[in-house]
Design a protein around this motif. Structure first.
Motif, mmCIF file in Angstrom:
data_model
loop_
_atom_site.group_PDB
_atom_site.id
_atom_site.type_symbol
_atom_site.label_atom_id
_atom_site.label_comp_id
_atom_site.label_asym_id
_atom_site.label_seq_id
_atom_site.Cartn_x
_atom_site.Cartn_y
_atom_site.Cartn_z
ATOM 1 N N ALA A 2 -5.494 4.100 2.814
ATOM 2 C CA ALA A 2 -4.304 3.605 2.099
ATOM 3 C C ALA A 2 -4.730 2.908 0.800
ATOM 4 O O ALA A 2 -5.746 2.216 0.762
ATOM 5 C CB ALA A 2 -3.541 2.638 2.993
ATOM 6 N N PRO A 24 -1.786 0.185 5.794
ATOM 7 C CA PRO A 24 -3.245 -0.008 5.810
ATOM 8 C C PRO A 24 -3.783 -0.326 7.209
ATOM 9 O O PRO A 24 -4.978 -0.201 7.455
ATOM 10 C CB PRO A 24 -3.463 -1.190 4.865
ATOM 11 N N LYS A 67 -6.866 4.092 6.965
ATOM 12 C CA LYS A 67 -7.927 3.375 6.239
ATOM 13 C C LYS A 67 -8.043 3.822 4.780
ATOM 14 O O LYS A 67 -8.671 3.157 3.967
ATOM 15 C CB LYS A 67 -9.261 3.476 6.982
ATOM 16 N N TYR A 95 0.844 -1.205 0.000
ATOM 17 C CA TYR A 95 0.000 0.000 0.000
ATOM 18 C C TYR A 95 0.876 1.251 0.000
ATOM 19 O O TYR A 95 2.052 1.189 0.357
ATOM 20 C CB TYR A 95 -0.883 0.011 1.249
ATOM 21 N N LYS A 99 -3.899 0.357 -2.381
ATOM 22 C CA LYS A 99 -3.078 -0.826 -2.691
ATOM 23 C C LYS A 99 -2.584 -0.786 -4.137
ATOM 24 O O LYS A 99 -3.327 -0.395 -5.035
ATOM 25 C CB LYS A 99 -3.936 -2.079 -2.471
#
Ligand code: GTP
Length: 235
Positions: free
Chosen positions: A175, A169, A173, A165, A177
């Motif tokens: 973040a 993460p 919240k 990420y 990917k």
């Protein structure tokens, strides 16, 4: 199948399951089942496992212990985990060989690259214990080194996070990917995938790293079948 031969890197901590320390038999057996599925598809599987659930050399050093002494203890910890994983795989009917970087011949075979290759060709899972056999190296470095030596197609780093990420993460919240990322981008963005020794060794040898969530049932199989699971780091 996407891969013919892979190296699976598991962290020692993952074996703890919900415990604070040691090995959770339930988790061990879940991993063995996941690995069995992949082996039965004809994929050659080598494994490097960490030892952090038992002892970490760095932690020992921060408490005043000699670092080399601590790392030796950590290497032995990886051998204990290797033996546990070997038992769990054998309980599933999978043939395995444990090879160690430090000789403990009464317990496991010494690491010999050509023998490891033969075992893999015969469909046996080869677990590499004892890290690289040297202090100041991590089991991530051992995993990359062995993967290169046995010509694995990729290193699959099974973690409790489902990929790489742009920020942690577990803390953020929002973040985001990455599905794929280059080695160069990982360095430019200051992301942490493996320690630098392991990471650059992988980059220099064009060995792709895939970070994925090993705790999610079926993920390992999906990944080797070619599904886009986790994050792939490639050139
Ligand atoms: P193939 O010759 O390919 O059939 O492989 P193999 O591993 O079955 O051959 P070998 O006869 O050498 O090994 C038989 C068993 O002994 C296996 O379970 C090996 O893991 C084990 N073994 C071989 N060398 C050592 C060693 O140095 N130490 C220990 N502890 N076990 C060993």
């Amino acid at each position: 199948m996407q891969y013919k031969r892979i190296l699976l890197k598991l962290s020692g901590e993952a074996l703890m399951g919900d415990r604070q320390y040691g090995i959770d038999p339930k988790r061990l057996s879940e991993y063995a089942k996941e690995i069995k599925e992949v082996v039965e598809k004809g994929i050659e599987v080598a494994i490097v496992i960490g030892g952090g659930n038992i002892f970490r050399g760095v932690a020992g050093a921060s408490n005043g212990m000699d670092r080399v002494q601590g790392d030796h203890m950590g290497m032995l910890a990886t051998c204990i985990n290797g033996l546990a994983l070997q038992s769990a795989l054998e309980a599933e009917g999978i043939q395995t060989r444990l090879q160690t970087a430090i000789e403990i011949k009464e317990i496991a075979e010494p690491y010999i690259k050509r023998r490891a290759n033969r075992h893999l060709e015969k469909g046996r899972v080869v677990i590499f214990g004892g890290g690289t056999g040297n202090p100041y190296f991590t089991t991530d470095t051992a995993a990359v080194l062995r993967a290169i030596e046995i010509n694995a197609d990729a290193i699959l780093k099974g973690t409790r996070v489902d990929g790489i990420y742009n920020s942690d993460p577990e803390k953020n919240k929002d973040a985001i990917k990455f599905q794929s990322i280059t080695f160069k981008e990982v360095i430019e963005k200051g992301l942490k995938v493996m320690d630098m020794t392991a990471f650059t060794l992988s980059e220099e040898n064009k060995l792709p790293i895939i970070v994925f969530d090993m705790n999610k049932k079926g993920n390992f199989m999906k990944l080797v079948s070619g599904e886009k699971i986790g994050t792939i780091v490639d050139n």
